[in-house]
Design a protein around this motif. Structure first.
Motif, mmCIF file in Angstrom:
data_model
loop_
_atom_site.group_PDB
_atom_site.id
_atom_site.type_symbol
_atom_site.label_atom_id
_atom_site.label_comp_id
_atom_site.label_asym_id
_atom_site.label_seq_id
_atom_site.Cartn_x
_atom_site.Cartn_y
_atom_site.Cartn_z
ATOM 1 N N ARG A 31 0.827 -1.209 0.000
ATOM 2 C CA ARG A 31 0.000 0.000 0.000
ATOM 3 C C ARG A 31 0.862 1.261 0.000
ATOM 4 N NH1 ARG A 31 -3.604 -3.424 4.202
ATOM 5 N NH2 ARG A 31 -4.858 -4.480 2.605
ATOM 6 N N ALA A 32 1.984 1.224 0.707
ATOM 7 C CA ALA A 32 2.863 2.392 0.756
ATOM 8 C C ALA A 32 3.500 2.687 -0.594
ATOM 9 C CB ALA A 32 3.949 2.188 1.809
ATOM 10 N N VAL A 33 3.765 1.642 -1.376
ATOM 11 C CA VAL A 33 4.448 1.807 -2.665
ATOM 12 C C VAL A 33 3.516 2.384 -3.740
ATOM 13 C CG1 VAL A 33 5.554 0.516 -4.561
ATOM 14 C CG2 VAL A 33 6.209 0.068 -2.192
ATOM 15 N N GLN A 34 2.217 2.295 -3.548
ATOM 16 C CA GLN A 34 1.291 2.720 -4.602
ATOM 17 C C GLN A 34 1.513 4.156 -5.075
ATOM 18 O OE1 GLN A 34 -0.635 0.586 -6.377
ATOM 19 N NE2 GLN A 34 0.515 -0.830 -5.059
ATOM 20 N N PRO A 35 1.755 5.136 -4.187
ATOM 21 C CA PRO A 35 2.036 6.489 -4.683
ATOM 22 C C PRO A 35 3.292 6.565 -5.564
ATOM 23 C CG PRO A 35 1.412 6.568 -2.383
ATOM 24 C CD PRO A 35 1.607 5.124 -2.716
ATOM 25 N N LEU A 36 4.301 5.733 -5.264
ATOM 26 C CA LEU A 36 5.486 5.702 -6.127
ATOM 27 C C LEU A 36 5.120 5.191 -7.514
ATOM 28 C CD1 LEU A 36 8.244 4.253 -3.747
ATOM 29 C CD2 LEU A 36 7.686 6.646 -4.206
ATOM 30 N N ILE A 37 4.288 4.177 -7.564
ATOM 31 C CA ILE A 37 3.839 3.633 -8.848
ATOM 32 C C ILE A 37 3.064 4.692 -9.623
ATOM 33 C CG2 ILE A 37 2.312 1.938 -9.924
ATOM 34 C CD1 ILE A 37 3.106 0.002 -7.682
ATOM 35 N N GLU A 38 2.206 5.438 -8.920
ATOM 36 C CA GLU A 38 1.421 6.482 -9.582
ATOM 37 C C GLU A 38 2.306 7.596 -10.118
ATOM 38 O OE1 GLU A 38 -1.353 7.716 -6.638
ATOM 39 O OE2 GLU A 38 -2.360 5.757 -6.531
ATOM 40 N N ARG A 39 3.359 7.935 -9.388
ATOM 41 C CA ARG A 39 4.213 9.052 -9.806
ATOM 42 C C ARG A 39 5.278 8.663 -10.820
ATOM 43 N NH1 ARG A 39 3.432 10.839 -4.166
ATOM 44 N NH2 ARG A 39 5.329 9.793 -3.426
ATOM 45 N N HIS A 40 5.751 7.409 -10.768
ATOM 46 C CA HIS A 40 6.881 7.010 -11.616
ATOM 47 C C HIS A 40 6.529 5.930 -12.633
ATOM 48 C CE1 HIS A 40 9.641 9.298 -9.021
ATOM 49 N NE2 HIS A 40 8.896 8.842 -8.030
ATOM 50 N N GLY A 41 5.369 5.330 -12.489
ATOM 51 C CA GLY A 41 4.948 4.283 -13.405
ATOM 52 C C GLY A 41 5.262 2.901 -12.878
ATOM 53 N N ALA A 42 4.365 1.960 -13.147
ATOM 54 C CA ALA A 42 4.530 0.592 -12.653
ATOM 55 C C ALA A 42 5.796 -0.054 -13.194
ATOM 56 C CB ALA A 42 3.303 -0.248 -13.015
ATOM 57 N N ALA A 43 6.093 0.187 -14.466
ATOM 58 C CA ALA A 43 7.249 -0.463 -15.082
ATOM 59 C C ALA A 43 8.544 -0.043 -14.399
ATOM 60 C CB ALA A 43 7.299 -0.136 -16.570
ATOM 61 N N GLU A 44 8.643 1.236 -14.046
ATOM 62 C CA GLU A 44 9.877 1.720 -13.411
ATOM 63 C C GLU A 44 10.056 1.105 -12.026
ATOM 64 O OE1 GLU A 44 11.998 5.982 -12.307
ATOM 65 O OE2 GLU A 44 10.553 5.857 -13.959
ATOM 66 N N ILE A 45 8.999 1.057 -11.246
ATOM 67 C CA ILE A 45 9.105 0.485 -9.900
ATOM 68 C C ILE A 45 9.319 -1.026 -9.979
ATOM 69 C CG2 ILE A 45 7.940 0.159 -7.692
ATOM 70 C CD1 ILE A 45 8.903 3.052 -8.306
ATOM 71 N N GLN A 46 8.633 -1.694 -10.881
ATOM 72 C CA GLN A 46 8.798 -3.148 -11.020
ATOM 73 C C GLN A 46 10.187 -3.523 -11.515
ATOM 74 O OE1 GLN A 46 5.497 -4.164 -13.565
ATOM 75 N NE2 GLN A 46 4.101 -4.482 -11.840
#
Length: 339
Positions: free
Chosen positions: A60-75
């Protein structure tokens, strides 16, 4: 040398705020340490749900990072570092489950068991070292704290002064090889002389994992509390001052100091020792209590979101762990503005 940045942070707090009365008005709530400065009760804190895990909170904490940087970048992160203040399972850290949940395939995956309340600083140092000495380019560092709503709500422990101080939450950081918000330097100390001074206690003397009726609690005594206060008061200003000296600034030049937040006494003593006004020593103690390892990233995320940290600010993160067996501080030149 490759420049490494703390590019972004995000956080998650579980459930609705829990008032102090949940503890102070509990039947039998009385303890000789109740009025000690170490145990002055914060108004609010958050508790995990009974079935909420460390991996749930990280996800749940990582979701804002995914929203700001994109799922592909975080994954695509190369490094995953995870610290869980209260592991959900014996033997198994949360890191692999976090990787599975988020669809990560990191080359480096480490569950960090030490450094406690200052583990965000330590994991940032580890990430920086890996990113500057290998082909890795990105890292995700995660702090999950879930002891408040589980351990400290036990019927007997809930009566104790120590129970009302902790809160649950999770903070995460996204680290990259870039010059966006550069990590200027890190100061850390492992102090073996204090190892083992952090203890747990049960009334029947059993091992914590053996069956029994007594409830596990932190082994605070008047003497041990005095030691922790003395060490904490000294260690955090020392590591912050040494860090500032290494990067060529005075402690008074810090724009935003974020530390772990065991209690108001430490917060006041640290900023006074470093000659910083209260508005430059940021904390979420009254809203979240002592978040242990999650305190630094959660507070930093809230400070950035509320514009208490501005573009170009010199941000110093620092703290100490357990009874003083680790202390560390890191300096970041923040350029991570959000829309």
């Amino acid at each position: 040398m490759t420049t490494v940045s703390l590019t972004d942070v995000a956080s998650y707090l579980p459930g609705e705020p829990v008032p102090a009365e949940f503890y102070t008005e509990f039947p039998g709530a009385e303890d000789k340490l109740r009025n000690h400065p170490m145990f002055k009760v914060p108004p609010l804190r958050h508790h995990v749900a009974r079935d909420e895990t460390n991996a749930d909170m990280v996800e749940r904490a990582v979701q804002p990072l995914i929203e700001r940087h994109g799922a592909a970048e975080i994954q695509g992160v190369d490094v995953l570092l995870v610290h869980s203040q209260l592991p959900d399972l014996p033997f198994v850290g949360a890191g692999t489950e976090v990787a599975r949940r988020l669809g990560l395939n990191p080359e480096w995956l480490v569950d960090v068991a030490n450094a406690g309340c200052a583990s965000f600083v330590y994991m940032l140092k580890l990430a920086r070292q890996i990113l500057t000495s290998t082909d890795a380019k990105t890292a995700l560092i995660c702090n999950a704290q879930s002891a408040a709503g589980q351990w400290f709500t036990q019927s007997e422990v809930r009566k104790l002064a120590q129970a009302a101080i902790p809160g649950d939450g999770c903070g995460v950081g996204y680290v990259t090889t870039s010059a966006q918000s550069p990590v200027l330097d890190v100061e850390t100390r492992h102090i073996g002389a204090y190892a083992g001074d952090m203890t747990v206690a049960v009334d029947d003397g059993r091992k914590y994992w053996e069956p029994g009726e007594s409830q596990l609690r932190i082994g605070f005594t008047d003497a041990s509390v005095a030691k922790v206060l003395a060490r904490g008061n000294r260690l955090v200003p020392e590591v912050v001052t040494d860090l500032c000296r290494r990067i060529g600034v005075a402690s008074t030049d810090i724009d935003a100091l974020v530390t772990n937040q065991p209690n108001r006494t430490f917060l006041r003593n640290w900023r006074e020792a470093l000659q910083l006004p209260a508005e430059r020593h940021l904390n979420t103690f009254d809203e979240c209590g002592n978040l242990f390892g999650a305190g630094i990233p959660v507070t930093l995320d809230h400070a950035i979101g509320s514009r208490q940290v501005a573009d170009g600010d010199l941000v110093v993160l620092g703290g100490f762990a357990h009874a003083g067996d680790f202390a560390g501080a890191v300096a970041v030149r923040w350029h991570g503005g959000r829309d």
